[in-house]
Scaffold this motif. Sequence first.
Motif, PDB file in Angstrom:
ATOM      1  N   ASP A 194      44.750  33.393 112.626  1.00  0.00           N
ATOM      2  CA  ASP A 194      46.132  34.012 113.025  1.00  0.00           C
ATOM      3  C   ASP A 194      45.980  35.614 113.600  1.00  0.00           C
ATOM      4  OD1 ASP A 194      47.211  31.521 112.752  1.00  0.00           O
ATOM      5  OD2 ASP A 194      48.057  32.101 110.856  1.00  0.00           O
ATOM      6  N   TRP A 196      47.905  37.914 112.443  1.00  0.00           N
ATOM      7  CA  TRP A 196      47.988  38.836 111.072  1.00  0.00           C
ATOM      8  C   TRP A 196      46.821  39.071 110.508  1.00  0.00           C
ATOM      9  CZ3 TRP A 196      47.084  37.477 106.031  1.00  0.00           C
ATOM     10  CH2 TRP A 196      47.186  36.119 105.985  1.00  0.00           C
ATOM     11  N   ASP A 199      44.419  41.464 112.453  1.00  0.00           N
ATOM     12  CA  ASP A 199      45.145  42.768 112.532  1.00  0.00           C
ATOM     13  C   ASP A 199      44.898  43.384 110.975  1.00  0.00           C
ATOM     14  OD1 ASP A 199      46.155  42.756 115.001  1.00  0.00           O
ATOM     15  OD2 ASP A 199      48.257  42.077 114.221  1.00  0.00           O
ATOM     16  N   GLY A 200      44.696  42.385 109.957  1.00  0.00           N
ATOM     17  CA  GLY A 200      44.602  42.986 108.606  1.00  0.00           C
ATOM     18  C   GLY A 200      43.243  43.443 108.423  1.00  0.00           C
TER      19      GLY A 200
END
Length: 264
Positions: A194, A196, A199-200
């Motif tokens: 995913d 997120w 990005d994390g």
Amino acid sequence: MEDDSARPATGYPLSNGRHSPPPPPPPAQHAPFGTAYPYGAPPSGTAYPYQAPVFGSAYPQYQAAPTPNQPYYYNRRTLLNRRLFLIFLFSAAIAFSVLFFLWLFLRPHLPEFRVTSLTVSNFNISSQTMSGFWNAKFQVYNPNKKTKISYDAVESEIFYHSETLSRTRISPFFQDPKSMTVLNASYSADTYVDAWVLDGINGDRKHGSVLFDVKLLAKVAYKSRGLWFRRHLLRVFCENMAVGLPANSNSGNFSGGGRACRIH
């Protein structure tokens, strides 16, 4: 009409102008020997020698004689049921006591897990695809003095927060009391993740390290004095493993040294 006074008087002769009492009855005549009734009939007007029956009852009323006290006898079936129930309670108490002492003296302690190293290599992120290789090394210690531990169906997963990145299987193993075992687990990933997650990870790499979590699952059984007992699923969690993985590198190592894991 004739005058009644002119009729001759009949009956008993008068005595001093009064009627005389009736003559006494003749004495009872004894029946000769061999007759049906040895005694003559009682004189007329004599009362019965027993109490007359109560009016309205067909038979004379007699008072029942008091019965003596009867001894108490146990019913055989009731006595048998009571004995069986007492035997059952006694057997259950003995079994519970034996199990309690076995649990008290042979109660096994959970094994101890510790991560000694975690490395990442060939790590790459492009678009929404992530690939890489992880290698983890664990130390497993059996703290029991007389209990052996068997591990079966051992699996391990590596996470980023709650997202599973890779999963692997580890060979079953067996531990003697007070022994140490070293496990190696290798993971690989080349999969979609995913946004997120990407990005994390990219945000963490800007700070120089990425936090990974490792989990192990195993079916364990304990053996003491030839008896296997307490089989259950063991869950091991090794959390917040900081791996130095800067943005300009595709490999890194766990920088926190050895770390104990939580066990459930």
